[in-house]
Design a protein around this motif. Structure first.
Motif, PDB file in Angstrom:
ATOM      1  N   HIS A 163       0.837  -1.207   0.000  1.00  0.00           N
ATOM      2  CA  HIS A 163       0.000   0.000   0.000  1.00  0.00           C
ATOM      3  C   HIS A 163       0.868   1.251   0.000  1.00  0.00           C
TER       4      HIS A 163
ATOM      5  N   GLU B 214      -3.663   5.085   5.367  1.00  0.00           N
ATOM      6  CA  GLU B 214      -5.104   4.893   5.294  1.00  0.00           C
ATOM      7  C   GLU B 214      -5.452   3.578   4.595  1.00  0.00           C
ATOM      8  N   ASP B 215      -4.766   3.287   3.482  1.00  0.00           N
ATOM      9  CA  ASP B 215      -5.062   2.061   2.736  1.00  0.00           C
ATOM     10  C   ASP B 215      -4.712   0.816   3.550  1.00  0.00           C
TER      11      ASP B 215
ATOM     12  N   ARG C  61     -14.282  -2.212   2.374  1.00  0.00           N
ATOM     13  CA  ARG C  61     -13.115  -1.447   1.912  1.00  0.00           C
ATOM     14  C   ARG C  61     -13.551  -0.312   0.981  1.00  0.00           C
ATOM     15  N   GLN C  62     -14.444  -0.595   0.060  1.00  0.00           N
ATOM     16  CA  GLN C  62     -14.921   0.434  -0.862  1.00  0.00           C
ATOM     17  C   GLN C  62     -15.653   1.554  -0.117  1.00  0.00           C
TER      18      GLN C  62
ATOM     19  N   ASP D  29     -13.143   3.721   1.693  1.00  0.00           N
ATOM     20  CA  ASP D  29     -12.480   4.606   0.734  1.00  0.00           C
ATOM     21  C   ASP D  29     -13.357   5.812   0.417  1.00  0.00           C
ATOM     22  N   GLU D  30     -14.657   5.569   0.286  1.00  0.00           N
ATOM     23  CA  GLU D  30     -15.599   6.670   0.054  1.00  0.00           C
ATOM     24  C   GLU D  30     -15.610   7.639   1.232  1.00  0.00           C
TER      25      GLU D  30
ATOM     26  N   ARG E 137     -12.468   9.784   1.181  1.00  0.00           N
ATOM     27  CA  ARG E 137     -12.540  10.841   0.164  1.00  0.00           C
ATOM     28  C   ARG E 137     -13.421  11.990   0.634  1.00  0.00           C
TER      29      ARG E 137
END
Length: 297
Positions: free
Chosen positions: A48, A52-53, A74-75, A78-79, A82
């Protein structure tokens, strides 16, 4: 045997994100010393580009379930990142808090890989973001899943600051209207339960820099942590309830000696009080009163 290539980040990473650079350095050291863990370390950390990842990947792996896959978690995280990049700063502050306050922790990477208190806290951050966005069912699912995996129960509506250290975390309960300020340390078994109010603001508020231990539960937390509820209400009501019982009242069961029936009120007072010092003093006062009444009669 698969050959892993370390992503060369070098001094640029150290300059931009010293905590992430430290985590990567510690991960590389683990690979050298424990080659059996190489795949785990690479997939979790070294593959990574950001802290954060790595945190999100670890959480998704631990929360993965047939009802909701880790990929979807995970998706969603990530949202959230952002939409609110400051969540990543909370990751870093929490890592530093564990490193600074836990004598058993000598590396930044340990909470990221192994500590369920850190994992439960970061799961709550996603659940809280979902809750604020009106996605309450997803938030409640994460609360339930986190409770099953990490043995903590944190309501998604609870407001938690950064720099939080959940030591061991097992049995930690945090209610809906609870607030935990920055730089707070909480040991296992702490319950931020209801303070007795029926509506609105009914949970304790833990203020900046407080360290809360297992013996402090429910409304007792509100007294020690400068919460909004009235501090003396609970122990004073317990004392008044005990004193309202006449020492001359007959025992509830004729099979029990009278001296035991006289002891019961102050024992019950201690149990209700949670055995903290103000309650102990109140119970001693009640016992002395019962003894004086018994002698005078």
């Amino acid at each position: 045997m698969a050959v892993h290539q370390i992503n060369p980040q070098g001094s640029k990473v150290a300059a931009l994100d010293p905590i992430w650079d430290r985590v990567r350095t510690e991960a590389e050291d683990i690979v050298r010393r424990e080659p059996e863990l190489a795949s785990f370390i690479y997939s979790t950390v070294l593959h990574h580009d950001r802290l954060e990842d790595a945190v999100v990947h670890r959480l998704a792996d631990r929360l993965d379930h047939s009802a909701l896959s880790g990929d979807l978690i995970r998706q969603t995280y990530d949202e959230a990142l952002r939409d609110d990049p400051d969540i990543g700063n909370a990751f870093r502050a929490d890592l530093v808090a564990v490193y600074d306050r836990d004598p058993a922790t000598s590396r930044f990477i340990d909470p990221l890989l192994y500590f369920k208190g850190f994992h439960a806290l970061q799961t709550h951050r996603l659940a809280h973001w979902l809750y604020k966005k009106g996605r309450k069912d997803f938030a409640y699912y994460l609360q339930s899943r986190s409770s099953a995996v990490f043995q903590t129960d944190i309501n998604p509506a609870a407001v938690i600051g950064r720099g939080i250290f959940l030591d061991h975390a097992t049995g930690f309960v945090c209610g809906e209207t609870a607030v935990i300020d920055d730089d707070v340390s909480i040991l296992h078994g702490v319950t931020l339960g209801g303070t007795g109010k029926e509506n609105e603001d009914r949970h304790p508020k833990i203020r900046h820099g407080v360290r809360s231990g297992r013996a402090q539960k429910s409304s007792a937390i509100s007294r020690s942590a400068i919460a909004r509820a009235s501090p003396p209400a609970r122990w004073w009501s317990s004392l008044c309830l005990t004193m309202s019982r006449s020492p001359a009242s007959p025992p509830r069961s004729s099979a029990r000696p009278a001296v035991q029936s006289r002891r019961a009120p102050w024992i019950r007072c201690l149990v209700r009080s949670g055995f903290d010092f103000p309650h102990f003093l109140a119970a001693v006062f009640v016992k002395l009163r019962l003894v004086v009444c018994a002698v005078s009669s």
